[in-house]
Design a protein around this motif. Structure first.
Motif, PDB file in Angstrom:
ATOM      1  N   HIS A 159       0.333 -17.848  -1.101  1.00 28.00           N
ATOM      2  CA  HIS A 159      -0.668 -18.772  -0.549  1.00 28.00           C
ATOM      3  C   HIS A 159      -0.296 -19.160   0.887  1.00 28.00           C
ATOM      4  N   LYS A 160       0.990 -19.451   1.127  1.00 25.26           N
ATOM      5  CA  LYS A 160       1.434 -19.803   2.475  1.00 25.26           C
ATOM      6  C   LYS A 160       1.248 -18.619   3.425  1.00 25.26           C
ATOM      7  N   MET A 161       1.570 -17.420   2.934  1.00 26.59           N
ATOM      8  CA  MET A 161       1.406 -16.214   3.739  1.00 26.59           C
ATOM      9  C   MET A 161      -0.063 -16.028   4.141  1.00 26.59           C
ATOM     10  N   TYR A 162      -0.965 -16.190   3.182  1.00 27.07           N
ATOM     11  CA  TYR A 162      -2.387 -16.009   3.479  1.00 27.07           C
ATOM     12  C   TYR A 162      -2.909 -17.077   4.435  1.00 27.07           C
ATOM     13  N   ARG A 163      -2.397 -18.294   4.335  1.00 24.44           N
ATOM     14  CA  ARG A 163      -2.810 -19.338   5.277  1.00 24.44           C
ATOM     15  C   ARG A 163      -2.441 -18.948   6.703  1.00 24.44           C
ATOM     16  N   LYS A 164      -1.229 -18.445   6.879  1.00 23.55           N
ATOM     17  CA  LYS A 164      -0.800 -18.017   8.216  1.00 23.55           C
ATOM     18  C   LYS A 164      -1.614 -16.818   8.701  1.00 23.55           C
ATOM     19  N   LEU A 165      -1.834 -15.843   7.823  1.00 25.87           N
ATOM     20  CA  LEU A 165      -2.605 -14.668   8.207  1.00 25.87           C
ATOM     21  C   LEU A 165      -4.034 -15.041   8.594  1.00 25.87           C
ATOM     22  N   SER A 166      -4.615 -15.995   7.878  1.00 26.46           N
ATOM     23  CA  SER A 166      -5.999 -16.373   8.162  1.00 26.46           C
ATOM     24  C   SER A 166      -6.134 -17.043   9.529  1.00 26.46           C
ATOM     25  N   LYS A 167      -5.069 -17.718   9.985  1.00 28.22           N
ATOM     26  CA  LYS A 167      -5.092 -18.363  11.295  1.00 28.22           C
ATOM     27  C   LYS A 167      -4.648 -17.427  12.415  1.00 28.22           C
ATOM     28  N   SER A 168      -4.046 -16.316  12.052  1.00 27.11           N
ATOM     29  CA  SER A 168      -3.484 -15.400  13.043  1.00 27.11           C
ATOM     30  C   SER A 168      -4.579 -14.685  13.831  1.00 27.11           C
ATOM     31  N   LYS A 169      -4.343 -14.549  15.126  1.00 28.35           N
ATOM     32  CA  LYS A 169      -5.238 -13.775  15.980  1.00 28.35           C
ATOM     33  C   LYS A 169      -4.765 -12.329  16.138  1.00 28.35           C
ATOM     34  N   LYS A 170      -3.471 -12.110  15.816  1.00 25.35           N
ATOM     35  CA  LYS A 170      -2.890 -10.774  16.000  1.00 25.35           C
ATOM     36  C   LYS A 170      -1.995 -10.431  14.804  1.00 25.35           C
ATOM     37  N   PRO A 171      -2.537 -10.364  13.605  1.00 27.44           N
ATOM     38  CA  PRO A 171      -1.708 -10.087  12.417  1.00 27.44           C
ATOM     39  C   PRO A 171      -1.277  -8.624  12.356  1.00 27.44           C
ATOM     40  N   LEU A 172      -0.130  -8.405  11.715  1.00 23.19           N
ATOM     41  CA  LEU A 172       0.408  -7.050  11.632  1.00 23.19           C
ATOM     42  C   LEU A 172       1.264  -6.930  10.374  1.00 23.19           C
ATOM     43  N   VAL A 173       1.207  -5.767   9.750  1.00 19.59           N
ATOM     44  CA  VAL A 173       2.050  -5.463   8.598  1.00 19.59           C
ATOM     45  C   VAL A 173       3.028  -4.369   9.001  1.00 19.59           C
ATOM     46  N   LEU A 174       4.294  -4.531   8.623  1.00 22.36           N
ATOM     47  CA  LEU A 174       5.306  -3.485   8.804  1.00 22.36           C
ATOM     48  C   LEU A 174       5.725  -2.972   7.435  1.00 22.36           C
ATOM     49  N   VAL A 175       5.522  -1.666   7.197  1.00 21.14           N
ATOM     50  CA  VAL A 175       5.925  -1.079   5.918  1.00 21.14           C
ATOM     51  C   VAL A 175       7.152  -0.194   6.124  1.00 21.14           C
ATOM     52  N   GLY A 176       8.085  -0.282   5.161  1.00 20.52           N
ATOM     53  CA  GLY A 176       9.308   0.508   5.216  1.00 20.52           C
ATOM     54  C   GLY A 176       9.452   1.412   4.007  1.00 20.52           C
ATOM     55  N   GLY A 177      10.634   1.953   3.858  1.00 19.31           N
ATOM     56  CA  GLY A 177      10.899   2.879   2.764  1.00 19.31           C
ATOM     57  C   GLY A 177      10.802   2.255   1.392  1.00 19.31           C
ATOM     58  N   GLY A 178      10.840   0.921   1.319  1.00 19.96           N
ATOM     59  CA  GLY A 178      10.753   0.244   0.036  1.00 19.96           C
ATOM     60  C   GLY A 178       9.430   0.451  -0.676  1.00 19.96           C
ATOM     61  N   ILE A 179       8.377   0.767   0.063  1.00 20.35           N
ATOM     62  CA  ILE A 179       7.073   1.011  -0.572  1.00 20.35           C
ATOM     63  C   ILE A 179       7.157   2.217  -1.494  1.00 20.35           C
ATOM     64  N   GLN A 180       7.654   3.334  -0.978  1.00 19.94           N
ATOM     65  CA  GLN A 180       7.765   4.544  -1.797  1.00 19.94           C
ATOM     66  C   GLN A 180       8.889   4.413  -2.816  1.00 19.94           C
ATOM     67  N   ALA A 181       9.993   3.783  -2.439  1.00 17.60           N
ATOM     68  CA  ALA A 181      11.124   3.660  -3.362  1.00 17.60           C
ATOM     69  C   ALA A 181      10.757   2.844  -4.595  1.00 17.60           C
ATOM     70  N   SER A 182       9.872   1.876  -4.423  1.00 22.33           N
ATOM     71  CA  SER A 182       9.446   1.038  -5.551  1.00 22.33           C
ATOM     72  C   SER A 182       8.256   1.631  -6.290  1.00 22.33           C
ATOM     73  N   ARG A 183       7.775   2.770  -5.834  1.00 21.24           N
ATOM     74  CA  ARG A 183       6.604   3.432  -6.438  1.00 21.24           C
ATOM     75  C   ARG A 183       5.400   2.488  -6.415  1.00 21.24           C
ATOM     76  N   SER A 184       5.238   1.752  -5.336  1.00 22.44           N
ATOM     77  CA  SER A 184       4.145   0.784  -5.249  1.00 22.44           C
ATOM     78  C   SER A 184       3.111   1.162  -4.186  1.00 22.44           C
ATOM     79  N   ARG A 185       3.123   2.411  -3.743  1.00 21.99           N
ATOM     80  CA  ARG A 185       2.205   2.805  -2.668  1.00 21.99           C
ATOM     81  C   ARG A 185       0.743   2.607  -3.053  1.00 21.99           C
ATOM     82  N   ASN A 186       0.370   2.989  -4.259  1.00 22.08           N
ATOM     83  CA  ASN A 186      -1.032   2.848  -4.668  1.00 22.08           C
ATOM     84  C   ASN A 186      -1.462   1.388  -4.679  1.00 22.08           C
ATOM     85  N   LEU A 187      -0.572   0.507  -5.119  1.00 22.50           N
ATOM     86  CA  LEU A 187      -0.872  -0.918  -5.083  1.00 22.50           C
ATOM     87  C   LEU A 187      -1.019  -1.411  -3.650  1.00 22.50           C
ATOM     88  N   PHE A 188      -0.171  -0.903  -2.761  1.00 21.49           N
ATOM     89  CA  PHE A 188      -0.280  -1.279  -1.354  1.00 21.49           C
ATOM     90  C   PHE A 188      -1.619  -0.848  -0.770  1.00 21.49           C
TER      91      PHE A 188
END
Length: 567
Positions: free
Chosen positions: A196-225
């Motif tokens: 909820h706190k993360m979404y509040r900040k993202l909603s106010k952000s003018k320049k939001p960005l996501v950084l994805v690393g090797g943990g996405i594939q290592a956790s087998r969560s790519r489809n969820l991402f």
């Protein structure tokens, strides 16, 4: 049954179809049991390090624990680089080593070695494994195997090692009761508050960005991402190890960040006011040496399954420690269902940076010379049917990460934390066995290719569909580039004192078709030739200028957007 037969049956029950190894006296009983069992393919490699890298690639592609096997002494120690690679890059691999007979153990005698090829591999590898066990009694074997396969995948994945003396392998064994801890996958109130706190900040952000690393594939969560990013709809940058999270043409994909990242991606990181870091450890190769400059003027939220990586180099982040699958389930469940709006100006700015600083214009190549970044784009056009790319370590690795156009399900496997040259060819072999009858593209440098060049025989013997592309500058280019900057162009051991062979002749010795190109105009015809038979092994040697550097590059002791050459 004897312990070696039990081990073969255990592997089969756990869906192990392939084991990579190099035989030796202290694993002869294990290899024989696997052979007699008949349901597991023992891939005989020509060096234990290559077996380790192949098992790592197999694990990363399938999500199942890879298995590599070696004899005692030098066989076991030759695995170490591959074990470290699995540890640093979160790859679940079970390593099995043979050991001398228990009656030949040196014990506390004080001698350096009692049995021939005796080496205390357990003590040697403990800093780079999640667990290591000596099975000195047959009563331990079922418990150790169950624990090893569970631990390799539990939490942050990684390698485990089991050392089995040769006399134990031959003894009768019984099954002991094993009770392993259950993983806790419940949503917590704390996680919901975090999202909820993360979404509040993202909603106010003018320049939001996501950084994805090797943990996405290592956790087998790519489809969820992918489902989640479709809903939040904000730009995404990736680390080297996150190169294959988003396909090249995805509307949210920006590019790779870091020391040799795409200039426009690094600019996006510098300018963002709210950064969400998913499965990336924010090491110096990603942030540049100035972690404070990376941190300034932005809110950072970091999610990782390893608590030790949170608020490590980059401080004062909002953090949460959990498996990314759990995070995405919670984050998707708590989203308001609307797409992110109000950031059109931010998207336009990123688009302008990409147009102003294209990856293909960072290098200047004249006289028909081959531009490596342009080459990667052309390779991508011809390689649409491949399952992915195995990329060795060096300048070619950075050019590939900057410019390869990955399709939806294509993978990009390289050695990140260990950064081991020689990774590429055995990793390509592991990928080929993970996805049979599907071609794999290897991108290697002339230096790295020579480190495990003996595995061309493994490729030939198994007729693997590898499309091997050597980016050949006749030097060890990454270190040579350092020598340009810091050693007054003294090219000792990179250009002076270094040579490479005629790879076409080497390939002919292994009965693998090969050819060389030197000019830009030759590229398309050569790639058409390379892919003429998609299921046969083929090698293309691409000659490029010796003194080409990888650009852009973060200036030494500078912030992430301060890159050379200055533009």
């Amino acid at each position: 049954m004897i312990a070696s037969d039990y081990l073969a049956r255990f592997f089969s029950r756990n869906n192990t179809r392939v084991i990579f190894g190099m035989t030796g006296g202290m694993i002869a009983f294990l290899v024989d049991s696997i052979y007699r069992h008949g349901k597991i393919n023992f891939i005989s490699m020509h060096h234990e390090q290559a077996a380790a890298f192949a098992a790592e690639a197999y694990a990363r592609l399938t999500g199942r624990p890879g298995v590599a096997m070696a004899t005692s002494g030098p066989g076991a120690t030759n695995l170490i680089t591959g074990i470290g690679s699995c540890y640093f890059d979160s790859s679940p691999v079970v390593f099995i080593t043979g050991q001398v007979s228990t009656k030949d153990f040196k014990g506390s005698s004080g001698v350096r070695q009692q049995g021939f090829q005796e080496a205390d591999i357990i003590s040697i590898v403990k800093p780079i494994v999640k667990g290591a066990w000596m099975v000195d009694k047959t009563s331990k074997i079922s418990w150790v195997l169950e624990k090893a396969f569970w631990l390799a995948k539990e939490g942050r994945p990684g390698p485990v090692l089991i050392d089995i003396p040769i006399d134990v392998q031959q003894k009768e064994t019984g099954k002991s009761y094993v009770q392993l801890p259950e993983s806790k996958n419940n949503f917590s109130e704390a996680l919901e508050k975090f999202t909820h706190k993360m979404y509040r900040k993202l909603s106010k952000s003018k320049k939001p960005l996501v950084l994805v690393g090797g943990g996405i594939q290592a956790s087998r969560s790519r489809n969820l991402f992918l489902k989640w990013i479709e809903k939040v709809d904000i730009p995404v940058v990736n680390s080297l190890m996150g190169a294959d999270v988003l396909p090249y043409g995805h509307p949210n994909r920006v590019g790779m960040i870091g020391s040799y990242g795409n200039r426009y991606a690094n600019l996006a990181v510098k300018e963002t006011d709210c950064l969400l870091v998913l499965g990336s450890r924010l090491d110096s190769r990603q942030t540049g040496s100035d972690a404070n400059a990376f941190r300034e003027n932005k809110d950072i939220f970091q999610i990782d399954c390893d608590k030790n990586q949170l608020n490590n180099r980059v401080k004062r982040c909002e953090i949460f420690c959990c498996d990314l699958k759990i995070f995405f389930n919670s984050a998707t469940r708590n989203i308001n269902g609307t797409r992110k709006s109000g950031i059109d100006e931010w998207r336009l700015k990123i688009k302008e940076w990409r147009k102003k600083y294209p990856d293909t214009k960072e290098l200047s190549c004249g006289g028909g010379e081959i531009n490596p970044n342009q080459l990667m784009h052309i390779i991508s056009r011809f390689s649409g049917s491949c399952v992915g790319y195995a990329v060795d370590v060096g300048q070619h690795q950075m050019w590939a990460a900057q410019s390869i156009e990955l399709k939806e399900k294509q993978r990009f496997l390289t050695s990140g934390g260990m950064g081991s040259t020689g990774f590429g060819l055995p990793a390509a072999i592991g990928m080929a066995f993970a996805m049979p009858k599907k071609p794999v593209v290897l991108i290697a440098g002339d230096g790295g290719f020579q480190l495990n060049i003996q595995e061309l025989e493994t490729v030939r013997r198994n007729n693997l569909p590898l499309k091997m592309i050597i980016i050949n500058n006749h030097c060890l280019g990454m270190v040579r580039q350092f020598q340009d900057e810091y050693f007054a162009k003294r090219y000792s051991a990179t250009h002076v004192g270094y040579t490479s062979p005629d790879f076409v002749k080497i390939s002919a010795a292994y009965n693998i078709a090969a050819k060389t190109i030197q000019k830009r105009a030759e590229i398309e015809n050569a790639l058409a030739w390379l892919w003429r038979d998609p299921l046969s092994p083929t090698l293309l040697n691409v000659e490029i200028p010796i003194f080409l550097n990888v650009y852009p590059k973060i200036k030494f002791k500078s912030s992430i957007a301060d890159m050379e050459p200055i533009k």
